[in-house]
Design a protein around this motif. Structure first.
Motif, PDB file in Angstrom:
ATOM      1  N   LYS A 215       7.409  39.692  36.949  1.00  0.00           N
ATOM      2  CA  LYS A 215       8.594  38.945  37.658  1.00  0.00           C
ATOM      3  C   LYS A 215       9.458  38.557  36.968  1.00  0.00           C
ATOM      4  CE  LYS A 215       8.520  35.254  40.964  1.00  0.00           C
ATOM      5  NZ  LYS A 215       7.649  34.191  41.429  1.00  0.00           N
ATOM      6  N   LYS A 216      10.772  38.974  37.313  1.00  0.00           N
ATOM      7  CA  LYS A 216      12.359  39.419  37.327  1.00  0.00           C
ATOM      8  C   LYS A 216      13.262  37.814  37.425  1.00  0.00           C
ATOM      9  CE  LYS A 216      12.008  42.941  34.661  1.00  0.00           C
ATOM     10  NZ  LYS A 216      12.849  45.161  34.658  1.00  0.00           N
ATOM     11  N   PRO A 217      13.781  37.059  36.951  1.00  0.00           N
ATOM     12  CA  PRO A 217      15.118  36.514  37.555  1.00  0.00           C
ATOM     13  C   PRO A 217      15.631  37.240  38.718  1.00  0.00           C
ATOM     14  CG  PRO A 217      14.819  36.199  34.982  1.00  0.00           C
ATOM     15  CD  PRO A 217      13.752  37.494  35.864  1.00  0.00           C
ATOM     16  N   PRO A 218      16.541  36.462  39.382  1.00  0.00           N
ATOM     17  CA  PRO A 218      17.331  37.590  40.178  1.00  0.00           C
ATOM     18  C   PRO A 218      18.642  37.560  39.643  1.00  0.00           C
ATOM     19  CG  PRO A 218      16.555  34.926  41.701  1.00  0.00           C
ATOM     20  CD  PRO A 218      15.956  35.286  40.184  1.00  0.00           C
ATOM     21  N   TYR A 219      18.812  38.751  39.968  1.00  0.00           N
ATOM     22  CA  TYR A 219      19.752  39.763  39.503  1.00  0.00           C
ATOM     23  C   TYR A 219      20.818  39.999  40.450  1.00  0.00           C
ATOM     24  CZ  TYR A 219      21.847  43.042  36.650  1.00  0.00           C
ATOM     25  OH  TYR A 219      22.908  44.028  36.339  1.00  0.00           O
ATOM     26  N   ILE A 220      22.468  39.455  39.515  1.00  0.00           N
ATOM     27  CA  ILE A 220      23.111  39.289  40.662  1.00  0.00           C
ATOM     28  C   ILE A 220      23.993  40.812  39.522  1.00  0.00           C
ATOM     29  CG2 ILE A 220      25.206  39.145  41.590  1.00  0.00           C
ATOM     30  CD1 ILE A 220      22.696  37.685  42.318  1.00  0.00           C
ATOM     31  N   SER A 221      24.566  41.703  40.192  1.00  0.00           N
ATOM     32  CA  SER A 221      24.258  42.630  39.372  1.00  0.00           C
ATOM     33  C   SER A 221      26.190  42.518  39.973  1.00  0.00           C
ATOM     34  CB  SER A 221      24.402  44.729  40.364  1.00  0.00           C
ATOM     35  OG  SER A 221      24.470  44.269  41.655  1.00  0.00           O
ATOM     36  N   GLU A 222      26.561  42.296  40.239  1.00  0.00           N
ATOM     37  CA  GLU A 222      28.185  42.284  40.421  1.00  0.00           C
ATOM     38  C   GLU A 222      29.071  41.691  39.017  1.00  0.00           C
ATOM     39  OE1 GLU A 222      27.997  41.953  44.551  1.00  0.00           O
ATOM     40  OE2 GLU A 222      26.496  41.351  42.843  1.00  0.00           O
ATOM     41  N   ILE A 223      27.887  40.466  38.455  1.00  0.00           N
ATOM     42  CA  ILE A 223      27.717  39.715  37.560  1.00  0.00           C
ATOM     43  C   ILE A 223      28.172  41.038  35.845  1.00  0.00           C
ATOM     44  CG2 ILE A 223      27.310  38.148  35.907  1.00  0.00           C
ATOM     45  CD1 ILE A 223      25.949  36.293  38.133  1.00  0.00           C
ATOM     46  N   ASP A 224      27.416  41.374  36.409  1.00  0.00           N
ATOM     47  CA  ASP A 224      27.239  42.632  34.954  1.00  0.00           C
ATOM     48  C   ASP A 224      28.146  44.166  34.928  1.00  0.00           C
ATOM     49  OD1 ASP A 224      25.620  41.226  33.823  1.00  0.00           O
ATOM     50  OD2 ASP A 224      23.946  41.520  34.069  1.00  0.00           O
ATOM     51  N   ASP A 225      28.814  43.987  36.323  1.00  0.00           N
ATOM     52  CA  ASP A 225      29.602  45.652  36.884  1.00  0.00           C
ATOM     53  C   ASP A 225      31.010  44.938  36.145  1.00  0.00           C
ATOM     54  OD1 ASP A 225      31.055  47.141  37.665  1.00  0.00           O
ATOM     55  OD2 ASP A 225      30.924  46.467  40.009  1.00  0.00           O
ATOM     56  N   PRO A 226      31.510  46.104  35.187  1.00  0.00           N
ATOM     57  CA  PRO A 226      33.017  45.348  33.761  1.00  0.00           C
ATOM     58  C   PRO A 226      33.805  45.722  34.862  1.00  0.00           C
ATOM     59  CG  PRO A 226      32.038  47.639  34.238  1.00  0.00           C
ATOM     60  CD  PRO A 226      31.212  47.448  34.757  1.00  0.00           C
ATOM     61  N   SER A 227      34.207  46.050  36.623  1.00  0.00           N
ATOM     62  CA  SER A 227      35.295  46.328  36.959  1.00  0.00           C
ATOM     63  C   SER A 227      35.352  44.811  37.963  1.00  0.00           C
ATOM     64  CB  SER A 227      35.156  47.184  38.481  1.00  0.00           C
ATOM     65  OG  SER A 227      33.806  46.899  39.386  1.00  0.00           O
ATOM     66  N   PHE A 228      34.407  43.330  37.865  1.00  0.00           N
ATOM     67  CA  PHE A 228      34.518  42.421  38.051  1.00  0.00           C
ATOM     68  C   PHE A 228      34.354  40.748  37.328  1.00  0.00           C
ATOM     69  CE2 PHE A 228      32.339  44.603  41.944  1.00  0.00           C
ATOM     70  CZ  PHE A 228      32.462  44.402  42.851  1.00  0.00           C
ATOM     71  N   THR A 229      35.760  40.270  37.694  1.00  0.00           N
ATOM     72  CA  THR A 229      35.144  39.434  36.661  1.00  0.00           C
ATOM     73  C   THR A 229      33.925  37.561  36.378  1.00  0.00           C
ATOM     74  OG1 THR A 229      35.949  38.197  38.455  1.00  0.00           O
ATOM     75  CG2 THR A 229      37.854  38.742  37.686  1.00  0.00           C
ATOM     76  N   LYS A 230      33.651  37.399  35.717  1.00  0.00           N
ATOM     77  CA  LYS A 230      32.622  37.257  34.815  1.00  0.00           C
ATOM     78  C   LYS A 230      32.690  35.497  35.186  1.00  0.00           C
ATOM     79  CE  LYS A 230      32.033  40.822  33.283  1.00  0.00           C
ATOM     80  NZ  LYS A 230      30.914  41.969  32.518  1.00  0.00           N
ATOM     81  N   LEU A 231      33.819  35.102  34.769  1.00  0.00           N
ATOM     82  CA  LEU A 231      33.827  33.031  34.084  1.00  0.00           C
ATOM     83  C   LEU A 231      33.204  32.405  34.971  1.00  0.00           C
ATOM     84  CD1 LEU A 231      37.656  32.731  33.509  1.00  0.00           C
ATOM     85  CD2 LEU A 231      36.215  33.988  32.469  1.00  0.00           C
ATOM     86  N   MET A 232      31.637  31.440  34.004  1.00  0.00           N
ATOM     87  CA  MET A 232      31.389  31.167  34.209  1.00  0.00           C
ATOM     88  C   MET A 232      31.636  29.096  34.266  1.00  0.00           C
ATOM     89  SD  MET A 232      27.195  32.503  33.781  1.00  0.00           S
ATOM     90  CE  MET A 232      26.796  33.792  34.758  1.00  0.00           C
ATOM     91  N   GLY A 233      30.411  28.326  34.782  1.00  0.00           N
ATOM     92  CA  GLY A 233      31.413  27.342  34.596  1.00  0.00           C
ATOM     93  C   GLY A 233      29.719  26.472  34.402  1.00  0.00           C
ATOM     94  N   ASN A 234      29.288  25.327  34.246  1.00  0.00           N
ATOM     95  CA  ASN A 234      28.507  24.363  34.439  1.00  0.00           C
ATOM     96  C   ASN A 234      28.514  23.011  34.443  1.00  0.00           C
ATOM     97  OD1 ASN A 234      27.568  22.844  31.715  1.00  0.00           O
ATOM     98  ND2 ASN A 234      28.416  24.586  31.070  1.00  0.00           N
ATOM     99  N   ARG A 235      27.443  22.104  35.367  1.00  0.00           N
ATOM    100  CA  ARG A 235      28.045  20.783  34.801  1.00  0.00           C
ATOM    101  C   ARG A 235      27.213  20.088  35.358  1.00  0.00           C
ATOM    102  NH1 ARG A 235      33.296  17.139  37.840  1.00  0.00           N
ATOM    103  NH2 ARG A 235      32.150  14.751  37.186  1.00  0.00           N
ATOM    104  N   ASP A 236      26.870  19.025  34.503  1.00  0.00           N
ATOM    105  CA  ASP A 236      25.461  18.426  35.627  1.00  0.00           C
ATOM    106  C   ASP A 236      26.093  17.042  36.479  1.00  0.00           C
ATOM    107  OD1 ASP A 236      24.064  19.324  33.588  1.00  0.00           O
ATOM    108  OD2 ASP A 236      24.319  17.362  32.034  1.00  0.00           O
TER     109      ASP A 236
END
Length: 541
Positions: A215-236
């Motif tokens: 069993k694997k975590p949900p995978y979002i291919s757009e995040i790994d697609d080099p033609s897409f931006t991929k900036l992330m953020g996090n907050r508690d």
């Protein structure tokens, strides 16, 4: 960047053209801050039949980027119609971009204290139980030693990436090899890095060592697609997982709770200042692993239990059919512009949660390369702050009546609340009505702190964000430098001898000193609002 005419991204405030500085600033202040999935509900064009999006939460996960057909999740479950097991799921810990390989990081996820650290010997991120087997001191307060081992700084015990104890300083070298005993091992969780995020399986039992093969975590291919931006953020977040998720599923609150900071479609006739309208939302494919959400005539979302809320925004291609642009180049109408909103909601403890967000898009990619990541987070944190207090208080009222009484206590008569009602239905039907903390907590929410402490950004975001932390330190240094320059200039003027020829120079130096001092005071105010506390008063918006 070419025009995005008649596109649903206008609901995110994206201008039709980016040919001047004013429009660029608008894009930075609005489009990069689409914190709630409004645009996925505000598309002006009907999607074609979605048929190629598969999000597998049991065997593997993928989000199709097939541009001919908008994506649609199809969930496969191991036990159809069964109960949701909170501890048989992958949970995200933190984005890799916000983890420092030089130090261990302590985090709490679903009530478990874990430590994340970089094992340079195996070139991999490891997730351990944040407890040394010796005297239960937190390993997250330790360090990575010169051999790349995780060292507990209470007594110096050292552990490799497999959890084996390699060294006990107190054990005599000619005595029994107590470091090899099973009880000397650190408890290790199965972990993996996917989509630039560290995930872990919340069970240290050796039978789950190879759970990633099943069993694997949900995978979002757009995040790994080099033609897409991929900036992330996090907050508690100072309210619970349930309230966080249902807030992200609620587009109807955006024109009101975020008025003035999120651009919404301008309509000719409005019933009120904000321009709220009825929304035709519905839920389908409802099962143990989540559900789909739709808005007519177009708009698609997927809740992949327990953490991922995904919104796909199909954008219409340019309607000038490849006509020459103002730069004389041919527009490429064969590539469909797309944006994806991904919200990953993590249960931490009662009344506390963590949000990881990313908004991949395959247009305007250059903006993310030019603008520092911390500048994007300014607006995104303001959006979070603008309804933070509302949700914190709301959660306490829900707890007063009891989570199981949610639908009786809350009056939700319109289709605008369909996704929120769908989430509460999923929670009650499959997941026990609330997060299963396995008796680790009494169920009581923590007390409400003062507003300034409740909405503090430093401890909930800045210290956990590599970009904002670096900017915070740099701006504080600049503030001190400006003050030093101001004082130095005044000192030079005071020490200089009086002369007619030097009066002009002295005046210039005094003016510069005043300017530097004023700039330092402004910078201090800016740093406080951006990195500490920025209140949002709805009454004066």
């Amino acid at each position: 960047m070419e025009a995005l005419r008649t596109s649903p991204v206008h609901s995110l405030g994206l201008p039709s053209r980016l040919d001047n500085k004013t429009q660029f600033r608008k894009l930075i202040s609005s489009n990069v801050n689409p914190f709630l999935p409004t645009s996925s509900f505000c598309s002006d064009h009907r999607q074609r039949n979605p048929s190629r999006f598969e999000l597998f939460t049991t065997i593997s996960s993928s989000v199709s980027t097939d541009l001919s057909d908008p994506p649609q999740p199809e969930v496969r479950t191991e036990t159809p119609g069964g109960k949701f097991d909170w501890y048989s799921q992958w949970y995200p810990v933190m984005p890799v971009c916000d983890l420092d390989k030089r130090v261990p990081h302590g985090k709490k996820v679903i009530g478990l204290d874990v430590v994340v650290w970089w094992d340079r010997n195996e070139s991999d991120w490891k997730v351990f139980d944040d407890s040394c087997p010796h005297r239960l001191a937190p390993l997250s307060e330790g360090r990575i030693d010169q051999w790349g081992r995780l060292q507990c700084v209470y007594h110096g015990w050292c552990f490799n990436g497999s959890g084996d104890c390699n060294f006990i300083p107190q054990a005599p070298p000619d005595g029994p090899p107590v470091h090899t005993f099973k009880k000397a091992c650190a408890a290790i969780y199965p972990s993996t890095v996917q989509n630039g995020i560290v995930w872990f399986w919340p069970n240290t039992d050796p039978q789950y060592k190879d759970i990633l093969m099943k069993k694997k975590p949900p995978y979002i291919s757009e995040i790994d697609d080099p033609s897409f931006t991929k900036l992330m953020g996090n907050r508690d977040i100072p309210y619970g997982y349930e309230v966080l998720i249902e807030n992200l599923m609620d587009p109807a609150h955006v024109p009101y709770a975020h008025y003035g900071i999120m651009r919404t479609p301008q309509r000719k006739s409005k019933a009120d200042r904000e321009g709220g309208i009825p929304l035709d939302l519905s839920v389908d494919n409802f099962n143990t692993d989540g559900f789909n959400g739709r808005r007519e005539p177009a708009g698609f979302n997927r809740f992949c239990a327990p953490c991922v809320f995904y919104s796909s925004i199909p954008l219409t291609p340019n309607q000038d059919n490849g006509a020459s642009s103002s730069t004389g180049t041919k527009k490429d109408s064969s590539v469909q512009k797309r944006m994806v909103l991904v919200f990953i909601c993590i249960p931490v403890s009662p009344g506390k949660s963590r949000l990881i967000w990313t908004f991949p898009r395959n247009f305007g990619v250059w903006i993310d390369k030019v603008v520092p990541r911390w500048m994007f987070h300014i607006g995104q944190n303001l959006i979070l702050d603008s309804d933070l207090y509302l949700l914190h208080v709301e959660e306490r009222k829900i707890m007063d009546v009891g989570p199981s009484q949610w639908q009786k206590a809350c009056f939700v008569p319109t289709k605008s609340d369909a996704l929120v009602v769908g989430f509460r239905k999923w929670l009650n039907k499959y997941a026990g009505g609330q997060v299963d903390w396995r008796g680790k907590f009494s169920g009581a929410l923590p007390p409400t702190p003062p507003r300034e402490q409740l909405m503090d950004r430093y401890w909930t975001h800045v210290v956990n964000c590599s970009s904002c932390n670096a900017a915070y330190k740099g701006l504080n240094v600049l503030e001190v430098v400006l003050q030093v320059i101001s004082i130095s200039l005044l000192g030079i003027v005071a020490a200089a001898k009086q002369s007619i020829t030097s009066m002009v120079v002295k005046t210039a130096m005094v003016s510069m000193a005043v300017l530097c001092f004023a700039a330092s005071k402004w910078l201090a105010h800016f740093v406080y609002k951006v990195f500490h506390y920025h209140d949002y008063n709805h009454a004066f918006r």
